[in-house]
Design an enzyme around this catalytic site. Structure first.
Site: not given
Length: 245
Positions: A12-13
């Protein structure tokens, strides 16, 4: 002819690296390589290095022409053993090696460059508040100390494979106010994205000078070079490509 591309590969980063509100580092890459390289976001929120191995063939399709792959995994791998996301440090190391090796073998005719980025530092207080605000209370949390172990492993893998790395965890904690690099204790804030972009740009311009934007040619001619008497041929077969317009 396929335009060369930069592929961002991570959890998700990485997925959030195109967020406008936090000035995502992926957007900065789009701006840097505009009209020269395409930048593809292949971020898989909630995934870790084991699950994403099943998606390598779908993600890195044969018809792509990657010049640079930026890999950032570990935030989810480093969760507690009680979490379904957990991947042991030993397996994590093996999975990272497998990813790079697989990508290299998938593009035998390409000189693919890699940058491995460590997971960022983790700030429990803010992450706990974030989860509680949406009604989630975990019995056991990830820790910054354990995340550091995974971060250190990334740098070792990069050294073994002969690719570039960014020790993001170290770069963050060098700053006394490092938790400001995070929006919620886990994901990058605007300040965090600016740091990541700064570090990526430094690696490209100092260690991969052939990929510096100012050294790359546009793959189409400048409008002033178009022959009005032979427009199609002068656009499609131009020998007057430029590095800057």
């Amino acid at each position: 002819m396929n335009r060369p591309c930069v592929i961002l590969f991570g959890d998700s980063i990485t997925a959030k690296s195109f967020e406008v509100r936090n000035n995502g580092f992926g957007l900065s890459l789009c701006d840097y390589f505009a009209c020269k390289f395409d930048v593809l976001n292949r971020g898989f929120s909630g995934y870790q290095t084991r699950w994403v191995l099943y998606l390598l063939e779908r993600t890195f399709r044969k018809e792509l022409s990657p010049a640079l792959v930026i890999i950032c995994w570990g935030a989810n791998d480093a969760t507690p053993q009680s979490s379904p996301l957990y991947v042991s440090l030993e397996e994590y190391t093996k999975n990272l090696k497998e990813q790079v090796t697989w990508i290299r073998n998938n593009y035998p005719g390409n000189k693919v460059e890699f940058i491995l980025i460590t997971p960022p530092a983790f700030y429990l207080d803010d992450w706990d508040k974030t989860l509680r605000s949406i009604g989630i209370v975990l019995p056991e949390h990830r820790s910054n100390e354990n995340t550091q172990k995974y971060a250190n492993a990334v740098v070792k893998v990069a050294e073994e494979l002969g690719v570039k790395s960014i020790h993001l965890w170290n770069k963050m904690v060098e700053d006394e106010t490092w938790h400001d690099y995070l929006a919620d204790g886990l994901h990058l804030s605007k300040r965090g994205n600016e740091l990541v972009w700064k570090l990526i740009k430094e690696v490209i311009e100092k260690q991969m000078p052939h990929l510096k934007s100012q050294e790359l040619y546009y793959d189409y001619p400048h409008f002033s070079d178009i022959d009005r008497e032979n427009e199609k041929d002068s656009i499609l077969n131009s020998k007057k490509l430029r590095k800057a317009f």
